[in-house]
Design an enzyme around this catalytic site. Sequence first.
Site, mmCIF file in Angstrom:
data_model
loop_
_atom_site.group_PDB
_atom_site.id
_atom_site.type_symbol
_atom_site.label_atom_id
_atom_site.label_comp_id
_atom_site.label_asym_id
_atom_site.label_seq_id
_atom_site.Cartn_x
_atom_site.Cartn_y
_atom_site.Cartn_z
ATOM 1 N N ASP A 10 6.832 11.481 -26.797
ATOM 2 C CA ASP A 10 5.726 12.402 -26.540
ATOM 3 C C ASP A 10 6.121 13.810 -26.966
ATOM 4 O O ASP A 10 7.153 14.327 -26.528
ATOM 5 C CB ASP A 10 5.384 12.360 -25.047
ATOM 6 C CG ASP A 10 4.106 13.117 -24.711
ATOM 7 O OD1 ASP A 10 3.379 13.498 -25.634
ATOM 8 O OD2 ASP A 10 3.843 13.315 -23.508
ATOM 9 N N ASP A 112 -0.204 12.784 -30.553
ATOM 10 C CA ASP A 112 1.139 13.323 -30.284
ATOM 11 C C ASP A 112 2.044 12.386 -29.501
ATOM 12 O O ASP A 112 3.062 12.822 -28.960
ATOM 13 C CB ASP A 112 1.022 14.657 -29.539
ATOM 14 C CG ASP A 112 0.366 14.498 -28.175
ATOM 15 O OD1 ASP A 112 -0.291 13.473 -27.947
ATOM 16 O OD2 ASP A 112 0.504 15.409 -27.332
ATOM 17 N N GLU A 113 1.712 11.096 -29.440
ATOM 18 C CA GLU A 113 2.565 10.183 -28.691
ATOM 19 C C GLU A 113 2.498 8.774 -29.255
ATOM 20 O O GLU A 113 1.493 8.369 -29.847
ATOM 21 C CB GLU A 113 2.188 10.167 -27.208
ATOM 22 C CG GLU A 113 0.764 9.742 -26.940
ATOM 23 C CD GLU A 113 0.418 9.760 -25.464
ATOM 24 O OE1 GLU A 113 1.295 9.469 -24.639
ATOM 25 O OE2 GLU A 113 -0.749 10.062 -25.137
#
Length: 396
Positions: A10, A112-113
Amino acid sequence: MQDAIIFHIDVNSAFLSWTALHRLEHGDPVDLRTIPAIVGGDTATRHGVVLAKSIPAKAYGITTGEPVVNALRKCPHLVMASPDHNMYRTKSQLLMEHLSNICPDIEQVSIDECYMDYTPIAANYASPYEAAAYIRHSVFEKFKFTVNVGISDRKVLAKMASDFQKPDKTHTLYHSEIAQKMWPLPVSTLFTCGRSSAETLRKLGILTIGDLAHTDPAILEAHLKSHGRSLWQYANGIDESTVVTEPSRAKGIGNSTTLSCDALTREDACKVLLSLCESVGRRLRASHQLAGQICTEIRYSDFRNVSHQMPLDTPTASVNLLYEDACALFDELWDSSPIRLLGVRTSKLVPEDEPIQLSLFDFAAPRSEKQQKLDAALDDIRTKYGKDAIKRGRFL
């Protein structure tokens, strides 16, 4: 019981970090990460919500998802930056390419992860912790932003672990560690437990994840429907899902949209779902395919992502049928929190000319044929005169 070791990777405050780096690359002398700063809203009107915040901004009590006006009251000298979603997509793509070079078995779950299956690279490292450290250090060396890595034998626990202390940290949360590391935490920190669910649980006297884990799931279902059982399973570390290395959208057709302002009611959300189903239906018909499965996705204003999917009784490209099932899934998912993004995705596609076996009790066939003709007529009008040539009255 899963034997695999799973990482959840993350980006720390992705939008703020990426915006700060982009501004530095273009000559800005100030790193937004080092001052009270946020990304979000309209810098001219100072309206909207906080999408991301710096660590110095967090010290003022500023939280992701709160109105920008509130954040400015807490810190009058707060620096605001507008989001740049095209740039974020580019940063995300570069990150995922880098991680794929380390291990090909990754499942991206948001911009974003991602999850990563440690198994294919286990022989290259002395331990999962060493592999996670390499990932963190290589990302910073290459891109100059940091990530957290959560390690577990369950996907949901890896996700929880990556949310522990930040930034640039590695944390473990194996199934054997949940009583020590997770159960003492506030129930609001549990994955997919939004404000509305947390308030319902508080009224039931359930304050910690441990309280939730030891509650009769039937009681939770009575108050939170199927979401209550899902929360109980997560609180007990029950999650048998695996890392899905091939994106479902590669096998399907879907669409999603980030809303200009949060949807607060079912009516507002369903209007968006109808628009998405129209888009998905047109693309299915244009590709001469029918969908056998549908998925509804929700991203809340606090950036939690949830989704449910279901098989369709009969493969279809009908907007009305897709919309009916998309709304049914929405009703199962929504916890009454403000909604930032909605998505509809279809999968298990079959050619439109493939024979479809109908049930003896399927009385919808004539109606379905009539709907197909209507959809085809609408497609022809839009192709000839533009997509806005004809609209549903609901959108006026």
